[in-house]
Design a protein around this motif. Structure first.
Motif, PDB file in Angstrom:
ATOM      1  N   GLU A  68      13.107  -8.110   4.407  1.00  0.00           N
ATOM      2  CA  GLU A  68      14.099  -8.821   5.213  1.00  0.00           C
ATOM      3  C   GLU A  68      14.284 -10.254   4.717  1.00  0.00           C
ATOM      4  N   LEU A  69      13.190 -10.931   4.414  1.00  0.00           N
ATOM      5  CA  LEU A  69      13.295 -12.293   3.887  1.00  0.00           C
ATOM      6  C   LEU A  69      13.993 -12.301   2.533  1.00  0.00           C
ATOM      7  N   ALA A  70      13.635 -11.368   1.677  1.00  0.00           N
ATOM      8  CA  ALA A  70      14.221 -11.316   0.335  1.00  0.00           C
ATOM      9  C   ALA A  70      15.714 -11.003   0.385  1.00  0.00           C
ATOM     10  N   ALA A  71      16.151 -10.288   1.412  1.00  0.00           N
ATOM     11  CA  ALA A  71      17.558  -9.912   1.537  1.00  0.00           C
ATOM     12  C   ALA A  71      18.422 -11.039   2.110  1.00  0.00           C
ATOM     13  N   ASN A  72      17.802 -12.105   2.593  1.00  0.00           N
ATOM     14  CA  ASN A  72      18.552 -13.216   3.165  1.00  0.00           C
ATOM     15  C   ASN A  72      19.366 -13.899   2.075  1.00  0.00           C
ATOM     16  N   GLU A  73      20.663 -13.835   2.201  1.00  0.00           N
ATOM     17  CA  GLU A  73      21.539 -14.372   1.163  1.00  0.00           C
ATOM     18  C   GLU A  73      21.529 -15.894   1.079  1.00  0.00           C
ATOM     19  N   PHE A  74      20.949 -16.567   2.070  1.00  0.00           N
ATOM     20  CA  PHE A  74      20.904 -18.018   2.075  1.00  0.00           C
ATOM     21  C   PHE A  74      19.616 -18.571   1.453  1.00  0.00           C
ATOM     22  N   ILE A  75      18.702 -17.681   1.080  1.00  0.00           N
ATOM     23  CA  ILE A  75      17.446 -18.097   0.463  1.00  0.00           C
ATOM     24  C   ILE A  75      17.393 -17.533  -0.947  1.00  0.00           C
ATOM     25  N   ASN A  76      17.104 -18.379  -1.910  1.00  0.00           N
ATOM     26  CA  ASN A  76      16.999 -17.939  -3.299  1.00  0.00           C
ATOM     27  C   ASN A  76      15.569 -18.177  -3.764  1.00  0.00           C
ATOM     28  N   TYR A  77      14.787 -17.112  -3.853  1.00  0.00           N
ATOM     29  CA  TYR A  77      13.397 -17.230  -4.277  1.00  0.00           C
ATOM     30  C   TYR A  77      13.307 -17.260  -5.801  1.00  0.00           C
ATOM     31  N   SER A  78      12.492 -18.167  -6.303  1.00  0.00           N
ATOM     32  CA  SER A  78      12.219 -18.224  -7.740  1.00  0.00           C
ATOM     33  C   SER A  78      11.237 -17.135  -8.136  1.00  0.00           C
ATOM     34  N   VAL A  79      10.297 -16.853  -7.219  1.00  0.00           N
ATOM     35  CA  VAL A  79       9.230 -15.879  -7.488  1.00  0.00           C
ATOM     36  C   VAL A  79       8.890 -15.152  -6.193  1.00  0.00           C
ATOM     37  N   ILE A  80       8.582 -13.868  -6.322  1.00  0.00           N
ATOM     38  CA  ILE A  80       8.042 -13.105  -5.206  1.00  0.00           C
ATOM     39  C   ILE A  80       6.686 -12.574  -5.638  1.00  0.00           C
ATOM     40  N   LEU A  81       5.642 -12.969  -4.910  1.00  0.00           N
ATOM     41  CA  LEU A  81       4.286 -12.486  -5.182  1.00  0.00           C
ATOM     42  C   LEU A  81       4.018 -11.296  -4.270  1.00  0.00           C
ATOM     43  N   LEU A  82       3.643 -10.176  -4.860  1.00  0.00           N
ATOM     44  CA  LEU A  82       3.471  -8.945  -4.096  1.00  0.00           C
ATOM     45  C   LEU A  82       2.056  -8.406  -4.184  1.00  0.00           C
ATOM     46  N   ASP A  83       1.546  -7.980  -3.043  1.00  0.00           N
ATOM     47  CA  ASP A  83       0.311  -7.203  -3.005  1.00  0.00           C
ATOM     48  C   ASP A  83       0.685  -5.805  -3.507  1.00  0.00           C
ATOM     49  N   PHE A  84      -0.101  -5.238  -4.380  1.00  0.00           N
ATOM     50  CA  PHE A  84       0.235  -3.922  -4.921  1.00  0.00           C
ATOM     51  C   PHE A  84      -0.016  -2.815  -3.909  1.00  0.00           C
ATOM     52  N   ARG A  85      -1.081  -2.934  -3.127  1.00  0.00           N
ATOM     53  CA  ARG A  85      -1.434  -1.889  -2.161  1.00  0.00           C
ATOM     54  C   ARG A  85      -1.174  -2.374  -0.739  1.00  0.00           C
ATOM     55  N   MET A  86      -0.150  -1.813  -0.140  1.00  0.00           N
ATOM     56  CA  MET A  86       0.166  -2.100   1.256  1.00  0.00           C
ATOM     57  C   MET A  86       0.391  -0.769   1.962  1.00  0.00           C
ATOM     58  N   PRO A  87       0.209  -0.725   3.266  1.00  0.00           N
ATOM     59  CA  PRO A  87       0.249   0.558   3.962  1.00  0.00           C
ATOM     60  C   PRO A  87       1.605   1.269   3.961  1.00  0.00           C
ATOM     61  N   GLU A  88       2.700   0.536   4.152  1.00  0.00           N
ATOM     62  CA  GLU A  88       3.970   1.241   4.285  1.00  0.00           C
ATOM     63  C   GLU A  88       4.711   1.427   2.963  1.00  0.00           C
ATOM     64  N   LEU A  89       4.668   0.438   2.095  1.00  0.00           N
ATOM     65  CA  LEU A  89       5.294   0.500   0.778  1.00  0.00           C
ATOM     66  C   LEU A  89       4.380  -0.193  -0.221  1.00  0.00           C
TER      67      LEU A  89
END
Length: 75
Positions: A40-61
């Motif tokens: 949801e945050l990443a889809a916000n058209e008013f925010i432009n992230y330079s980097v997204i840090l992701l946990d590889f193992r999460m319960p839903e995705l």
């Protein structure tokens, strides 16, 4: 220009320490504790992230699934 970072991790302690460290280094950081919240945050058209840090193992995705969805919606 200050770089904006999105951190997504279901481990709250890791997420908070990562956010604190990056903010201490001068970055603006948004944090999400679920993949859905991060998407949801990443889809916000008013925010432009330079980097997204992701946990590889999460319960839903997995981090790879989140990365693919972000790439499709926000190339």
């Amino acid at each position: 220009m200050r770089h904006k970072i999105l951190a997504i991790d279901d481990d709250i302690e890791n997420l908070e320490s990562t956010k604190e460290l990056l903010e201490a280094w001068g970055y603006q950081v948004d944090a999400a504790s679920t993949a859905r919240e991060g998407l949801e945050l990443a889809a916000n058209e008013f925010i432009n992230y330079s980097v997204i840090l992701l946990d590889f193992r999460m319960p839903e995705l997995t981090g790879a699934e989140v990365a693919e969805r972000v790439r499709v919606t926000s190339p």
